[in-house]
Design an enzyme around this catalytic site. Structure first.
Site, PDB file in Angstrom:
ATOM      1  N   LYS A   1       0.565  -1.025   0.168  1.00 30.94           N
ATOM      2  CA  LYS A   1       0.050  -0.371   0.191  1.00 30.94           C
ATOM      3  C   LYS A   1       1.302   1.026   0.442  1.00 30.94           C
ATOM      4  O   LYS A   1       0.597   2.117  -0.559  1.00 30.94           O
ATOM      5  CB  LYS A   1      -1.253  -0.149   1.120  1.00 30.94           C
ATOM      6  CG  LYS A   1      -0.934   1.130   2.078  1.00 30.94           C
ATOM      7  CD  LYS A   1      -2.227   1.282   3.005  1.00 30.94           C
ATOM      8  CE  LYS A   1      -3.007   2.502   3.419  1.00 30.94           C
ATOM      9  NZ  LYS A   1      -1.795   2.995   3.872  1.00 30.94           N
ATOM     10  N   ASN A   2       2.299   1.492   1.080  1.00 26.91           N
ATOM     11  CA  ASN A   2       2.672   2.265   0.914  1.00 26.91           C
ATOM     12  C   ASN A   2       3.719   2.595  -0.389  1.00 26.91           C
ATOM     13  O   ASN A   2       4.784   3.165  -0.183  1.00 26.91           O
ATOM     14  CB  ASN A   2       3.733   2.681   2.013  1.00 26.91           C
ATOM     15  CG  ASN A   2       2.628   2.378   3.860  1.00 26.91           C
ATOM     16  OD1 ASN A   2       1.245   3.225   3.415  1.00 26.91           O
ATOM     17  ND2 ASN A   2       3.154   1.805   4.175  1.00 26.91           N
TER      18      ASN A   2
ATOM     19  N   CYS B   1      -5.714   7.562   8.756  1.00 28.99           N
ATOM     20  CA  CYS B   1      -6.020   7.267   9.917  1.00 28.99           C
ATOM     21  C   CYS B   1      -6.174   8.288  11.379  1.00 28.99           C
ATOM     22  O   CYS B   1      -4.873   9.026  10.716  1.00 28.99           O
ATOM     23  CB  CYS B   1      -5.531   6.060  10.166  1.00 28.99           C
ATOM     24  SG  CYS B   1      -5.873   4.400   8.857  1.00 28.99           S
TER      25      CYS B   1
ATOM     26  N   ARG C   1       0.371  14.025  12.622  1.00 27.56           N
ATOM     27  CA  ARG C   1       0.764  13.888  11.287  1.00 27.56           C
ATOM     28  C   ARG C   1       0.515  14.820  10.302  1.00 27.56           C
ATOM     29  O   ARG C   1       0.010  15.089   9.534  1.00 27.56           O
ATOM     30  CB  ARG C   1       0.130  12.914  10.556  1.00 27.56           C
ATOM     31  CG  ARG C   1       0.132  11.767  11.215  1.00 27.56           C
ATOM     32  CD  ARG C   1      -0.961  10.798  10.373  1.00 27.56           C
ATOM     33  NE  ARG C   1       0.129   9.688   9.129  1.00 27.56           N
ATOM     34  CZ  ARG C   1      -0.576   8.580   8.483  1.00 27.56           C
ATOM     35  NH1 ARG C   1      -1.735   7.856   8.732  1.00 27.56           N
ATOM     36  NH2 ARG C   1       0.423   8.391   7.782  1.00 27.56           N
TER      37      ARG C   1
ATOM     38  N   ASP D   1       3.462   0.678  12.404  1.00 26.76           N
ATOM     39  CA  ASP D   1       2.287  -0.617  12.509  1.00 26.76           C
ATOM     40  C   ASP D   1       2.225  -2.226  12.379  1.00 26.76           C
ATOM     41  O   ASP D   1       1.184  -2.977  12.423  1.00 26.76           O
ATOM     42  CB  ASP D   1       2.457  -0.870  10.244  1.00 26.76           C
ATOM     43  CG  ASP D   1       1.740   0.645   9.793  1.00 26.76           C
ATOM     44  OD1 ASP D   1       1.500   1.371  10.194  1.00 26.76           O
ATOM     45  OD2 ASP D   1       2.568   1.462   8.533  1.00 26.76           O
TER      46      ASP D   1
ATOM     47  N   ARG E   1      -8.981  -0.540   3.495  1.00 26.61           N
ATOM     48  CA  ARG E   1      -8.253   0.842   3.065  1.00 26.61           C
ATOM     49  C   ARG E   1      -6.417  -0.581   2.856  1.00 26.61           C
ATOM     50  O   ARG E   1      -5.797   0.078   1.833  1.00 26.61           O
ATOM     51  CB  ARG E   1      -7.844   1.444   3.677  1.00 26.61           C
ATOM     52  CG  ARG E   1      -8.818   2.586   3.690  1.00 26.61           C
ATOM     53  CD  ARG E   1      -8.122   4.117   4.692  1.00 26.61           C
ATOM     54  NE  ARG E   1      -7.138   4.404   4.042  1.00 26.61           N
ATOM     55  CZ  ARG E   1      -6.570   4.468   4.886  1.00 26.61           C
ATOM     56  NH1 ARG E   1      -6.281   4.540   5.774  1.00 26.61           N
ATOM     57  NH2 ARG E   1      -5.382   5.592   4.108  1.00 26.61           N
TER      58      ARG E   1
END
Length: 453
Positions: free
Chosen positions: A39-40, A136, A141, A325, A433
């Site tokens: 995903k990243n 999220c 952030r 994570d 997601r």
């Protein structure tokens, strides 16, 4: 951001027909699942296609809602996105145009990716309009790192009630930038901006995560000149133009670690196809210390319990440290370890909010919201750190819980599958997601569950 509404939309984009799942736990999960691209990385690689003068082909793309969000954003900017085969995206930027602010604003609640469009859009269109950012709710952030970096390149940043308007009337010039913290997002911002800026950019204190290195590989394929030196320093020599790329995305190490934690918590045996050892070495060390076993094969890694679960001490940090994570799924497994485990979160300040639901399910977890000093800490103290103390083993029982964020959501799945009795989990669309077809994968592993309207 309306989490319930956002979760429903996210799930619908990847075929999730319900936003609530009911699980009967207490059963070891066994079988094989596959993980695809990270995903990243995948979403950032899609943004990078904006920089090319020809189409790009991205392979090993996960079917997750974040990819769908970025696809719609690119479409708003005139980038044609098609899928020539399963897991592939062909991105054609030949007709890039200015998007209506309302279009991007409507999408931003589901993703923090819009900020990374800034550099490519400044090069292509001369301006970028960025609305408030979603993502999220896991803590502060800030986008200050991003804005400061863009200003260093010569961009002008104007804030208004709508959002942020960024222009570069004199073009973008190479810059000397030192990040106060090795932020992944800010490093990506600099890379995506510097490759077409005039002159040389020196980036100090850069993030060096595997996904960053994969993005650098993509940009080099496109024609960029990027040198990664020791001590987190990256030099980027700007070029006049870039071509499209063909690239297979690196596997999702966060998803792989999550399934590994599920195997550990439920006393299961799960083969994660597509996972690779090198990018998971730090995780594998902790996994083994906690009593887990693993078998590395060419096409993936098998995860299982190698004996009684043992308590561990974990400190999250930027790569090559233990990823933030990874700690949430692992904490669920540590509730089953015999003794006291300590998890120190140093990256985000609100990553332990999910433990409240675990306590309701019977876990013994105490969160020190201001952290505490210890002579054994290896990572320097940070202002927003927290510490969770987990005492086990705990007999978890079923409960009704609501998904707070992506990793916390998957952690609830692990807890429900570990617990005795029935659990009801709502807002599961958020999990889509970052976890591709997770419902199908749970089914393949023999989980006892049902989707409920």
């Amino acid at each position: 951001m309306n989490l319930a509404r956002d979760a429903q939309k996210a799930g619908a984009r990847v075929g999730l027909t319900s936003d609530r799942i009911v699980i009967e736990g207490g059963k070891p999960l066994r079988g094989r699942i596959e993980v695809r691209g990270a995903k990243n990385l995948a979403t950032k690689a899609m943004v990078a296609a904006l920089l090319g003068d020809s189409p790009s082909l991205l392979q090993n793309v996960p079917e997750i809602s974040d990819v769908h969000v970025v696809t719609r954003m690119l479409d708003a900017y005139g980038v044609a996105v098609t899928s020539p085969a399963e897991g592939e995206l062909l991105l054609d930027p030949s007709n890039v145009l200015k998007a209506h602010f309302a279009q991007i604003d409507a999408l931003a609640g589901s993703s923090r990716i819009p900020i990374l469009f800034c550099g490519p859009l400044l090069h292509r269109l001369g301006e970028a309009l960025i609305p408030d950012l979603g993502g999220c709710r896991i803590g502060d952030r800030p986008i200050d790192f991003h804005m400061d970096a863009l200003r260093a390149f010569g961009a002008i940043v104007d804030k208004s009630y709508e959002g942020i308007r960024i222009t570069a009337p004199n073009g973008l010039k190479g810059a000397h930038i030192e990040l106060p913290y090795p932020s992944v997002g800010a490093t990506e911002q600099v890379l995506l901006t510097a490759v077409r800026a005039e002159g040389v950019t020196e980036l100090k204190n850069a993030a060096i995560e595997p996904e960053i290195m994969d993005l650098i590989a993509i940009l080099q394929k496109m024609g960029a000149i990027i040198t990664v030196e020791p001590n987190r320093t990256i030099f980027i020599e700007g070029v006049d133009h870039l071509e499209g790329y063909t690239h297979r995305a690196i596997f999702d190490r966060n998803e792989a670690a999550s399934w590994a934690s599920l195997a550990l918590a439920t006393d299961g045996d799960i083969f994660v196809g597509g996972a690779a050892q090198q990018e998971l070495m730090t995780f594998l060390n902790i996994f083994r210390k906690a009593g887990g076993g693993f078998d590395v094969q060419e096409d993936g890694i098998r995860f299982f319990r190698a004996g009684e679960l043992k308590p561990v001490v974990v400190e999250t940090d930027v790569h090559p440290g233990f990823m933030t994570d990874w700690q949430q799924p692992l904490i669920v497994a540590l509730t089953q370890a015999d003794g006291v485990s300590v998890v120190r979160e140093t990256v985000y300040e609100n990553r332990f909010g999910f433990t409240d639901a675990l306590v309701e399910m019977g876990a013994d977890i105490v969160v020190h919201k201001d952290g505490y000093d210890s002579p054994t800490w290896r990572v320097p103290r940070r202002p927003l750190e927290q510490v969770a103390v987990i005492t086990g083993p705990s007999k978890l029982h079923g409960a009704d819980v609501n998904v707070p964020d992506l990793r916390g959501g998957f952690s609830y799945l692990i807890a429900a599958l570990t617990a005795q009795g029935r659990s009801s989990i709502t807002n599961v669309g958020i999990i889509s997601r970052g976890y591709e077809r997770f419902v199908e994968k749970l089914d393949a592993l023999g989980a006892d569950f049902a989707l409920v309207d």
